[in-house]
Design a protein around this motif. Structure first.
Motif, PDB file in Angstrom:
ATOM      1  N   ASP A   4      -3.642   1.260  -2.896  1.00 28.81           N
ATOM      2  CA  ASP A   4      -3.984   0.865  -4.254  1.00 28.81           C
ATOM      3  C   ASP A   4      -3.922  -0.650  -4.424  1.00 28.81           C
ATOM      4  O   ASP A   4      -3.872  -1.163  -5.546  1.00 28.81           O
ATOM      5  N   ALA A   5      -3.970  -1.372  -3.302  1.00 27.44           N
ATOM      6  CA  ALA A   5      -3.840  -2.826  -3.353  1.00 27.44           C
ATOM      7  C   ALA A   5      -5.028  -3.499  -4.025  1.00 27.44           C
ATOM      8  O   ALA A   5      -4.885  -4.615  -4.544  1.00 27.44           O
ATOM      9  N   ARG A   6      -6.208  -2.849  -4.033  1.00 25.75           N
ATOM     10  CA  ARG A   6      -7.394  -3.506  -4.607  1.00 25.75           C
ATOM     11  C   ARG A   6      -7.153  -3.921  -6.052  1.00 25.75           C
ATOM     12  O   ARG A   6      -7.515  -5.044  -6.447  1.00 25.75           O
ATOM     13  N   SER A   7      -6.555  -3.064  -6.848  1.00 21.71           N
ATOM     14  CA  SER A   7      -6.367  -3.369  -8.265  1.00 21.71           C
ATOM     15  C   SER A   7      -5.073  -4.122  -8.531  1.00 21.71           C
ATOM     16  O   SER A   7      -4.811  -4.507  -9.681  1.00 21.71           O
ATOM     17  N   VAL A   8      -4.267  -4.339  -7.492  1.00 27.94           N
ATOM     18  CA  VAL A   8      -2.985  -5.027  -7.671  1.00 27.94           C
ATOM     19  C   VAL A   8      -2.993  -6.399  -7.002  1.00 27.94           C
ATOM     20  O   VAL A   8      -2.611  -7.410  -7.604  1.00 27.94           O
ATOM     21  N   LEU A   9      -3.477  -6.445  -5.747  1.00 25.95           N
ATOM     22  CA  LEU A   9      -3.421  -7.677  -4.955  1.00 25.95           C
ATOM     23  C   LEU A   9      -4.791  -8.196  -4.535  1.00 25.95           C
ATOM     24  O   LEU A   9      -4.886  -9.264  -3.929  1.00 25.95           O
ATOM     25  N   GLY A  10      -5.849  -7.432  -4.808  1.00 22.73           N
ATOM     26  CA  GLY A  10      -7.193  -7.899  -4.501  1.00 22.73           C
ATOM     27  C   GLY A  10      -7.821  -7.195  -3.316  1.00 22.73           C
ATOM     28  O   GLY A  10      -7.171  -6.488  -2.538  1.00 22.73           O
ATOM     29  N   LEU A  11      -9.138  -7.406  -3.173  1.00 28.43           N
ATOM     30  CA  LEU A  11      -9.916  -6.722  -2.142  1.00 28.43           C
ATOM     31  C   LEU A  11      -9.494  -7.116  -0.733  1.00 28.43           C
ATOM     32  O   LEU A  11      -9.421  -6.263   0.160  1.00 28.43           O
ATOM     33  N   GLU A  12      -9.236  -8.389  -0.489  1.00 27.25           N
ATOM     34  CA  GLU A  12      -8.867  -8.837   0.857  1.00 27.25           C
ATOM     35  C   GLU A  12      -7.610  -8.116   1.348  1.00 27.25           C
ATOM     36  O   GLU A  12      -7.558  -7.646   2.493  1.00 27.25           O
ATOM     37  N   GLU A  13      -6.630  -8.031   0.486  1.00 24.81           N
ATOM     38  CA  GLU A  13      -5.391  -7.344   0.852  1.00 24.81           C
ATOM     39  C   GLU A  13      -5.649  -5.866   1.119  1.00 24.81           C
ATOM     40  O   GLU A  13      -5.111  -5.290   2.078  1.00 24.81           O
ATOM     41  N   ALA A  14      -6.489  -5.257   0.291  1.00 19.01           N
ATOM     42  CA  ALA A  14      -6.776  -3.832   0.461  1.00 19.01           C
ATOM     43  C   ALA A  14      -7.442  -3.569   1.806  1.00 19.01           C
ATOM     44  O   ALA A  14      -7.073  -2.623   2.523  1.00 19.01           O
ATOM     45  N   LEU A  15      -8.430  -4.373   2.168  1.00 14.26           N
ATOM     46  CA  LEU A  15      -9.135  -4.170   3.439  1.00 14.26           C
ATOM     47  C   LEU A  15      -8.220  -4.466   4.621  1.00 14.26           C
ATOM     48  O   LEU A  15      -8.269  -3.768   5.645  1.00 14.26           O
ATOM     49  N   MET A  16      -7.378  -5.485   4.498  1.00 12.17           N
ATOM     50  CA  MET A  16      -6.429  -5.783   5.569  1.00 12.17           C
ATOM     51  C   MET A  16      -5.467  -4.621   5.767  1.00 12.17           C
ATOM     52  O   MET A  16      -5.186  -4.206   6.904  1.00 12.17           O
ATOM     53  N   ARG A  17      -4.984  -4.054   4.675  1.00 11.20           N
ATOM     54  CA  ARG A  17      -4.082  -2.902   4.784  1.00 11.20           C
ATOM     55  C   ARG A  17      -4.780  -1.713   5.444  1.00 11.20           C
ATOM     56  O   ARG A  17      -4.195  -1.031   6.287  1.00 11.20           O
TER      57      ARG A  17
END
Length: 299
Positions: free
Chosen positions: A156-169
């Motif tokens: 759920d990082a996209r809505s919390v920390l941004g797209l870059e973080e979500a894709l890295m995760r």
């Protein structure tokens, strides 16, 4: 072919298979009868149907395992289920994976939200540190007894920390052994295309009423090459709308005739729940019992 192996095969087709969300065994039968090849079950629909409340993390592992077991037993199709955050640490994840696997699930999704988990489209979310989630994924992979069980790691990082973080995760989730990595709330076509290009696994899209009306449709997702389209709340919302309308009309008209044409006919319901098969089995067992007693009958 087992349901889990079939689920893996369907994901590899990248054919945007629709995965309707169901809320109980009966709605699962309806989805299966409609021809869907994969069925989804999760906490949002379970909490709504069993408690009449919004999904704010009230579920527990044992209740969900029992709930998923009834759904899986009702259909001859792969069922993918939601394990929220894994219900705790790595030991809880181990127990959840084994319990949901025993319930018959073909795929299990575990997310990186902090506890209590809530719907991914609601505000107030936060995510755990990446190392904590990677440990949960390793525990989930080690816990499964059937190697065909699909482990889906969701962020759920996209809505919390941004797209870059979500894709890295997502990339790290795959390195940890997850079969699929799902970036929740990546719903725009440009972001989906980027996720497909940068995360080396089939992409599972979500079409949820909770996302609002600014969303793509199934044809757009199919053109992008997504593997599956999850619609987690569609069964729950369809039932709530239909039942609510019929009961409101019944209350206002005080007439069965006013709503009868919107009720499933009795014969159709019996066909749905398999009454003929149940009665045939009952008669067969009774006949077999009678044959066993016949040689011992007293003249």
């Amino acid at each position: 072919m087992t349901q889990r192996r079939l689920y893996r095969q369907l994901l590899l087709e990248r054919a945007a298979h629709i995965v309707p969300g169901v809320y109980d065994a009966l709605s699962a039968r309806l989805a299966h009868r409609a021809g869907f090849r994969v069925i989804g079950a999760g906490g949002y629909a379970a909490i709504g149907s069993t408690l009449g409340q919004p999904d704010m993390g009230q579920s527990n592992m044992r209740d969900m395992a029992e709930h998923y077991g009834r759904i899986c037993a009702a259909v001859d199709a792969p069922v993918t289920v939601d394990a929220d955050t894994g219900f705790g640490g790595v030991h809880n994840v181990t127990q959840a994976v084994r319990s949901f696997e025993a319930a018959g699930a073909a795929g299990i999704m575990i997310g990186d939200q902090t506890f209590p988990n809530r719907c991914g489209y609601l505000p107030g979310k936060s995510v755990v540190p990446i190392d904590e989630m990677l440990a949960k994924i390793r525990a989930a992979v080690a816990a499964r007894r059937d190697p065909d069980m699909v482990i889906i790691a969701r962020t759920d990082a996209r809505s919390v920390l941004g797209l870059e973080e979500a894709l890295m995760r997502c990339r790290l989730f795959l390195d940890a052994g997850a079969d699929l990595a799902k970036p929740q709330t990546v719903d725009r076509t440009d972001e989906i295309a980027r996720a497909i290009a940068e995360v080396p696994c089939p992409f599972m899209a979500t079409l949820s009423q909770a996302a609002g009306r600014a969303r793509v449709d199934i044809a757009d997702l199919r053109a992008l090459g997504v593997a599956a389209v999850s619609m987690p709340s569609i069964g729950l919302f369809a039932a709530a709308q239909a039942v609510g309308t019929v009961l409101e009309d019944l209350a206002s008209t005080q007439s069965l005739a006013a709503v009868e044409d919107r009720l499933m006919p009795l014969d159709a319901y019996y066909d749905l729940v398999g009454l003929d098969d149940v009665q045939a089995a009952e008669e067969r067992f009774q006949s077999e019992a009678s044959r066993l007693l016949r040689p011992h009958a007293i003249a």
